[in-house]
Write an enzyme that holds these catalytic residues in place. Structure first.
Site, short mmCIF file in Angstrom:
data_model
loop_
_atom_site.label_atom_id
_atom_site.label_comp_id
_atom_site.label_asym_id
_atom_site.label_seq_id
_atom_site.Cartn_x
_atom_site.Cartn_y
_atom_site.Cartn_z
N LYS A 1 0.96 -2.30 1.71
CA LYS A 1 1.57 -0.81 1.11
C LYS A 1 2.66 -1.20 1.06
CE LYS A 1 -3.09 1.22 3.12
NZ LYS A 1 -3.14 2.16 4.63
N GLN B 1 -1.14 5.92 9.19
CA GLN B 1 -2.04 4.93 9.12
C GLN B 1 -3.47 5.23 10.13
OE1 GLN B 1 -1.95 2.67 7.17
NE2 GLN B 1 -3.80 1.88 8.25
N ASP C 1 -2.40 10.99 0.81
CA ASP C 1 -4.22 9.89 1.36
C ASP C 1 -5.07 11.17 0.72
OD1 ASP C 1 -4.19 7.95 2.66
OD2 ASP C 1 -3.75 8.29 4.45
#
Ligand code: NAP
Length: 287
Positions: A57, A101, A124
């Protein structure tokens, strides 16, 4: 009847196309004297897969001129430690997006951590405020994988209005949000799960079939209407090999459009994370 030609989606190329568009937008912002957007990624513990996802990422950020910062906490960190870091990042004006994460160590609630993220930085799209915005069909930061799925369907010209869409899986991260996105686009949506009766018969009705169950090769060729668009979200490891939720080889010549388990929805998810971060930046800064 001549065998059907299946279009296999090249998620990598599609992602490159999208990332090129994002890079161009960022280049213009920086040229105009603004700072680039910045994504903060939080890694708790030393899960090798998570560390590798984060690396990917951050590399993707760098390639489009987006900044990223990584904040690591030890596996022994308490939920209070993680929440304190999230709070610090919420208050940091130079941070536009926050990604924690998953998975988190035992004892740290992923839901409580997601709820603690400022909805304006929730790239997210898992905060209830953003989930609620998606439910109501008003602008917000929506979950990345579902957005990637819609992007694939749109960029291949799949007609959604009036189409029968069947979604396998009802998770907060894929099944539910993609069902809502399809509904907002006027598809007739059926959401299936582990208690659904006669799953093959329901799937056979689908013009658009999204499989997000985490069961290797669950969807068989005789479950699919010839010509249907089939999106395979599943990531399963079988004998050291990556396998999706659909029988990819079996569906060739049956599906009209098909995503592979590698190089399909995965890269699109990262592209949508980058797009959300740019969106969060624009909304926060008014740029
Ligand atoms: P999840 O939270 O584990 O949910 C799985 C869903 O599938 C549940 O709703 C479950 O039903 C349903 N299900 C399980 N077995 C079933 C069966 N035999 N028949 C019908 N439905 C069944 O999964 P998730 O987080 O959405 O992830 C799904 C898959 O996508 C996983 O393989 C994951 O690794 C992958 N994934 C990939 C990406 C990407 O970027 N490529 C992103 C996210 C997830 P119940 O609700 O009744 O239990």
């Amino acid at each position: 009847m001549a065998p059907l030609e299946t279009v296999v989606v090249d998620g990598k190329s599609l992602s490159q196309e999208i990332r090129g568009e994002l890079a161009e937008e960022i280049r213009k912002l920086v040229e105009a004297g603004r700072r680039p957007p910045c994504l903060a990624v939080v890694l708790v513990g030393d899960n090798a897969a998570s560390a590798s996802y984060i690396k990917g990422k951050r590399r993707a950020c760098a390639r489009i001129g987006m900044e990223s910062v990584e904040r690591d906490l030890p596996g022994s960190a308490s939920e209070a430690d993680v929440l304190a870091l999230v709070d610090e990042l919420n208050r940091d004006d130079g941070v536009d997006g926050i990604l924690v994460q998953l998975p988190l160590p035992a004892g740290v609630s992923a839901a409580r951590v997601a709820f603690a993220i400022d909805p304006a930085k929730d790239v997210d799209g898992l905060h209830p405020v953003n989930a609620g915005r998606l439910l109501q069909g008003v602008p917000g930061l929506y979950a990345c994988t579902p957005c990637g799925i819609l992007e694939v369907l749109d960029r291949h010209g799949v007609e959604l209005e009036g189409a029968r869409a069947v979604v396998l899986g009802r998770s907060e991260i894929v099944g539910k949000p993609v069902s809502l996105l399809l509904l907002h686009r006027h598809a007739t949506v059926t959401v299936c799960h582990s208690r659904t009766r006669d799953l093959p018969a329901v799937c056979r009705e689908a013009d658009v079939l999204v499989a997000a169950v985490g069961r290797p090769r669950l969807v068989q060729p005789d479950w699919v209407k010839p010509g249907a668009a089939v999106i395979d979200v599943g990531v399963n490891e079988v004998d050291g090999k990556l396998v999706g939720d659909v029988d990819f080889d079996g569906l060739l010549g049956v599906a009209g459009l098909l995503t592979p388990s590698r190089g399909g929805i995965g890269p699109m998810t990262i592209s949508m994370l980058l797009r959300n971060t740019l969106q969060a930046y624009r909304e926060r800064s008014g740029a």
